[in-house]
Design a protein around this motif. Structure first.
Motif, PDB file in Angstrom:
ATOM      1  N   CYS A  41       0.812  -1.220   0.000  1.00 54.76           N
ATOM      2  CA  CYS A  41       0.000   0.000   0.000  1.00 54.76           C
ATOM      3  C   CYS A  41       0.844   1.269   0.000  1.00 54.76           C
ATOM      4  O   CYS A  41       0.443   2.294   0.554  1.00 54.76           O
ATOM      5  CB  CYS A  41      -0.961   0.008   1.194  1.00 54.76           C
ATOM      6  SG  CYS A  41      -2.039  -1.434   1.245  1.00 54.76           S
ATOM      7  N   ASP A  60       2.764   1.872  -8.777  1.00 54.32           N
ATOM      8  CA  ASP A  60       1.639   1.395  -7.980  1.00 54.32           C
ATOM      9  C   ASP A  60       0.407   1.340  -8.858  1.00 54.32           C
ATOM     10  O   ASP A  60       0.279   2.092  -9.832  1.00 54.32           O
ATOM     11  CB  ASP A  60       1.397   2.312  -6.783  1.00 54.32           C
ATOM     12  CG  ASP A  60       0.678   1.600  -5.648  1.00 54.32           C
ATOM     13  OD1 ASP A  60       1.330   1.277  -4.642  1.00 54.32           O
ATOM     14  OD2 ASP A  60      -0.545   1.354  -5.780  1.00 54.32           O
ATOM     15  N   ASN A  65      -2.539   5.736  -3.848  1.00 58.64           N
ATOM     16  CA  ASN A  65      -1.208   5.532  -3.288  1.00 58.64           C
ATOM     17  C   ASN A  65      -0.200   6.511  -3.873  1.00 58.64           C
ATOM     18  O   ASN A  65       0.687   7.006  -3.174  1.00 58.64           O
ATOM     19  CB  ASN A  65      -0.743   4.094  -3.520  1.00 58.64           C
ATOM     20  CG  ASN A  65      -1.487   3.098  -2.643  1.00 58.64           C
ATOM     21  OD1 ASN A  65      -2.093   3.470  -1.640  1.00 58.64           O
ATOM     22  ND2 ASN A  65      -1.442   1.846  -3.013  1.00 58.64           N
TER      23      ASN A  65
END
Length: 363
Positions: A41, A60, A65
């Motif tokens: 995360c 990501d 994020n």
């Protein structure tokens, strides 16, 4: 510091070590590494550990994020193909994005024009895994349309294999990208700088020295966080597989039978369980369940412990053969596979702790 359980302990020095090893292996073949952050995360301490290992670009799949790491001094890639509804955020918070739909790329072009920015894209090509990507025969017409767009820079071709269809990367399917790059140069007199040849599943080709030399980028997550390539699950030399440890607290421990009494129906997850009769066993219950982690991806550090099963909130383990005499309040430790790590790091109910100054032994 008093820790709250369940929790994941992250050994940041091992992340840094693994990043250095993977980067060194890839750089020796002329391959740049995008450090993939989605499994944890995009937590800042872990990204910083990767950067200390030499990673300069992160990727990501969630724009949320990328937003939270917008001030980090590294280049950022959006890995999941862009949603048309988020194109302005894609342009704002990523330096490059992976794309496969011309309509979305046109929307990115309009967003970039509104924001007075140029946005870099990698065109994803489906070489057989049947996840995202333009079909090979449609690449040249798509590229022709992309070159007409304002404020969009096509910087390369990419692909993703293994994640959906389980197709292994090899010289044949990655070779399709190489041929397409050459065809684009012949057709448009433009040399694309990048061929992004997949994820940790492509690392075995680097390890075996079979990667086409034109492949010059890989998007690497699991190899850095768990120390293994993902085509065959082989450990990477001189890398750690225990940078993330899940810990849970025992809340009950009793001798009980291994087969329930009564007529068996569906469990809480709609499955009809089956039980092997092993007689009376010493069974411990840990305050950790399916809402916290993917329990079939848990690997007890104590190899004499086995897992009976789990409900939403409880993990039931067999400690009969352990040399340790467990009691209420004791902590049991687990390594995790990728799916389990993803769930645990995403769970709001699993606390995260970062060991910043951990002395690590050489492998």
């Amino acid at each position: 510091m008093r820790k709250e359980y369940p929790c994941v302990e992250v050994k940041l020095s091992k992340i840094t070590h693994n990043a250095k090893q993977v980067l060194s292996m890839c750089n020796a073949k002329g391959i740049e590494v995008i450090g993939v952050t989605k499994v944890f995360c995009a937590e800042s301490p872990i990204i910083q550990a990767m950067l200390r290992g030499g990673i300069t670009q992160v990727g990501d799949s969630r724009i949320q994020n990328l937003k939270k790491i917008k001030d980090m001094k590294c280049r950022k890639m959006l890995l999941r193909i862009s949603m048309e509804s988020e194109v302005e955020d894609v342009v704002k918070y990523s330096d490059v994005s992976l794309n496969s739909e011309l309509d979305t790329i046109k929307a990115l072009s309009r967003a970039a024009r509104r924001l007075n920015k140029f946005h870099n894209i990698i065109l994803m090509v489906d070489v057989g895994d049947l996840r995202e990507g333009v079909l090979v025969e449609d690449v040249i017409p798509t590229v022709q349309e992309i070159f007409k767009l304002d404020n969009i820079n096509l910087v390369g071709l990419g692909t993703n294999v293994t994640c959906y269809g389980g197709v292994l990367p090899d010289r044949d399917n990655l070779g399709k990208l190489v041929k397409l790059k050459r065809e684009i140069k012949e057709t448009f007199n433009i040399e694309l700088p990048l061929i992004s040849g997949g994820n940790s599943s492509s690392l075995y080709m680097v390890m075996e020295n079979t990667m086409p030399r034109e492949i010059n980028q890989l998007r690497i997550g699991e190899a850095i966080v768990l120390g293994r390539e993902t085509s065959f699950g082989k450990s990477i030399s001189n890398c750690y597989d225990d940078a993330f440890i899940l810990k849970g607290e025992i809340v009950e421990i009793k001798n009980k039978p291994t087969v329930p009494t009564g007529k068996i129906g569906m469990d809480a997850f709609g499955q009809t369980p089956h039980f092997e009769d092993k007689g009376i066993r010493r069974r411990a219950i840990i305050a950790l369940g399916r809402q916290d982690a993917k329990v079939d991806g848990l690997i007890p550090l104590d190899k004499s412990i086995s897992i009976f099963g789990a409900s939403s909130d409880h993990l039931i383990i067999d400690v009969t053969d352990s040399k340790k005499s467990f009691k209420i309040g004791d902590i049991v430790e687990f390594k995790m596979d990728y799916g389990c790590l993803l769930a645990a790091m995403t769970s709001l109910y699993v606390n995260k702790y970062y060991e910043k100054e951990l002395a690590i032994a050489s492998i």
